[in-house]
Design a protein around this motif. Structure first.
Motif, short mmCIF file in Angstrom:
data_model
loop_
_atom_site.label_atom_id
_atom_site.label_comp_id
_atom_site.label_asym_id
_atom_site.label_seq_id
_atom_site.Cartn_x
_atom_site.Cartn_y
_atom_site.Cartn_z
N THR A 106 4.74 -0.40 10.91
CA THR A 106 5.59 -0.79 9.79
C THR A 106 5.48 0.20 8.64
O THR A 106 6.49 0.59 8.04
CB THR A 106 5.20 -2.20 9.32
OG1 THR A 106 5.34 -3.11 10.39
CG2 THR A 106 6.10 -2.63 8.16
N ASP A 135 12.77 -1.51 2.67
CA ASP A 135 11.39 -1.93 2.50
C ASP A 135 10.88 -1.29 1.24
O ASP A 135 10.60 -0.10 1.21
CB ASP A 135 10.54 -1.51 3.71
CG ASP A 135 9.14 -2.11 3.68
OD1 ASP A 135 8.71 -2.49 2.58
OD2 ASP A 135 8.50 -2.19 4.73
N GLU A 194 7.24 3.47 9.52
CA GLU A 194 8.69 3.32 9.45
C GLU A 194 9.17 3.40 8.01
O GLU A 194 10.21 3.99 7.71
CB GLU A 194 9.12 1.99 10.08
CG GLU A 194 9.14 2.00 11.59
CD GLU A 194 10.23 2.89 12.15
OE1 GLU A 194 11.39 2.78 11.71
OE2 GLU A 194 9.93 3.72 13.04
#
Length: 533
Positions: free
Chosen positions: A38, A23, A41
């Motif tokens: 999200t 990501d 993480e």
């Protein structure tokens, strides 16, 4: 406890592996993003990515200046490889200091946001993982520099005044973090994330290392043995040495913890985002790569003659560690059929004159000058390309030509090493019989005869560790921990004399100096340097 914070630039870099999703978003407002599952993480993944910064660059602080590796033709930092001119401003001294504090700051940031982020079923697991990563960074620091500043909290503003904690305080903090981690991380098998077995393995190493210190607990060696056995978990060493280091088998069943890489994670810059491990421990092999002919090698940290001499004909690790037959195209070694012509051969010590004659007859295109007799291809042979024997266990046939292009994982902990940690812990605990059993499990897998109780001592164990873990990033720490650094480095490294270790104030240069750059930035001008400097 004294609080000391050095704010280093934090780049939220994504981590990619088989289990940790990539990501690469850049968060404009972390106050908002890290409150989401999200976003948090991604912050955890950035902590894993810091392992690449610690281990994926130069290998000097892990391997240089030991009994197993020395310079070939290319220069190494004199301070770290020879202990001459070793001072706070020496090349490479600040690498672990800077990278580990960057990791610690990133871990503190994640632990801070873990208290305010959105609830998730994995949150406690992630907190345990971060505590492990922070403990690992501190363990590297305390082994390398001794007592350092303990930074336990995240700060959003730079702090430029810090004090030095004792090594004893740092070890206490490391163990506290790891015990907390042990209760939080997953019990699942290893897929790239910290799990309970990885924590047990690191606890074994920490207790073992502290056991040699003046402030050790009387139970440290026993604790090390207990945690090592827990990490082993009755798993036998069943993978052959050939398959253990086979390219593409980085996530085999004996890996306990590793720095994860993947082709996709370096695609933005494949020449700079990989790691350098495959480039060390072997000779320069000529210009730019041509269809696998000449992968990049630094021609330093080459195996010493002592390292080469440790293997016998029966030892399966010789073939899995060294490339004793090089073909015209280097990576043809890994092809099942139709390799190119034999280009260089490094004769092991058991080759007889008759076998040499037969080998040359069977390979008529091999130049006699490229047949390297035993005793002629260890570190110190610096005149020609291919003059030292390549260590092949980290080879990455899929990597493009260049210094930092490998996407093979860097294995930090694996089962064979854990057996040796257990053997050392039992040896120091005084239970030689159990220690010998752990040691001989490693020897049996390697195909060599079991050691006897009469042979089982620290030097024998260090020799076995050399055979088992050559090139892996443990040797300097092993010698420093066991008090054997001066003795073995000066005995087996052609560049080092025992007097090279003599430092200021009658002290030996065992601990590395606190980097001058860190001292210069610190507003506390009473921060003590290590006494040898």
């Amino acid at each position: 406890m004294k609080k000391a914070i050095i704010i280093l630039g934090i780049l939220v870099t994504a981590f990619s592996s088989c289990s940790i999703d990539e990501d690469n978003r850049s968060f404009a407002n972390p106050e908002v993003e890290y409150l989401t599952t999200t976003g948090f993480e991604a912050l955890v993944n950035a902590n894993y990515a810091q392992l690449r910064e610690i281990y994926g660059n130069e290998a000097w602080l892990f391997c240089a200046g030991t009994d197993l590796y020395a310079a070939g033709r290319s220069p190494e930092p004199d301070g770290l490889s020879k202990y001459t001119q070793l001072n706070p401003a020496s090349e490479g001294v600040d690498l672990l200091y800077n990278k580990c504090y960057a990791a610690i700051q990133k871990a503190n940031m994640a632990l801070y946001y873990s208290t305010v982020t959105a609830p998730a079923t994995t949150l406690n697991n992630r907190i345990g993982e971060i505590k492990f990563l922070r403990a690992n960074a501190y363990f590297l620091l305390v082994q390398t520099y001794g007592g350092v500043s303990l930074v336990q909290e995240y700060s959003k503003t730079p702090q430029m005044f810090f004090e030095r904690n004792t090594a004893e305080e740092v070890y206490t903090f490391i163990i506290s973090d790891l015990l907390a981690s042990l209760d939080l991380v997953s019990t699942s098998s290893y897929t790239g994330r910290v799990n309970k077995r990885a924590v047990q393995d690191l606890l074994a190493k920490v207790y073992l290392t502290r056991g040699y210190e003046s402030f050790a607990s009387t139970t440290d060696f026993a604790s090390a043995a207990t945690y090592a056995d827990a990490a082993i978990n009755n798993q036998a060493l069943s993978i052959t040495p050939a398959n253990l280091w086979k390219p593409g088998n980085d996530m085999n069943a004996e890996v306990i913890f590793s720095v994860q890489y993947a082709t996709g994670s370096v695609s933005a810059s494949p020449q700079t985002l990989g790691n350098k491990q495959a480039t060390y421990f072997g000779p320069y092999q000529g210009g730019a790569d041509v269809a696998g002919k000449a992968p990049f090698r630094t021609y330093n940290l080459c195996p010493t003659q002592f390292a080469i001499s440790l293997y016998t004909q029966a030892d399966l690790r010789w073939k899995s560690t060294f490339m004793d037959v090089c073909y015209t195209k280097y990576y043809d070694f890994y092809l099942a059929v139709n390799p190119s012509t034999v280009f260089h051969y490094y004769a092991p010590q058991w080759i007889t004159p008759a076998q040499k004659t037969a080998f040359l007859a069977a390979n008529p295109t091999l130049l006699p000058a490229n047949y390297h007799n035993y005793g002629t291809y260890g570190a110190g042979v610096v005149s020609l390309d291919y003059a030292t024997i390549p260590v092949r266990k980290f080879d990455d046939p899929s990597a493009p030509y260049g210094a930092k292009t490998s996407t093979r994982d860097i294995v930090l902990s694996r089962l064979g090493e854990t057996y040796l940690i257990a053997a050392e812990a039992y040896l120091k605990k005084g239970d030689l019989a159990t220690g010998l059993t752990r040691l001989n499990a490693v020897r049996t897998r390697a195909g060599v005869p079991s050691a006897t109780l009469a042979e089982f001592n620290m030097d024998y164990l260090l020799d076995e560790s050399a055979r088992e873990t050559l090139g892996e990033y443990h040797r300097w720490f092993d010698l420093k921990r066991t008090g054997k650094l001066v003795e073995r480095a000066s005995l087996y490294n052609y560049l080092i004399q025992a007097s090279n270790f003599n430092g200021a104030n009658g002290q030996l240069k065992i601990l590395r100096p606190i980097p001058q750059s860190a001292l210069d930035l610190n507003l506390n001008k009473n921060f003590p340097q290590n006494p040898a400097y």
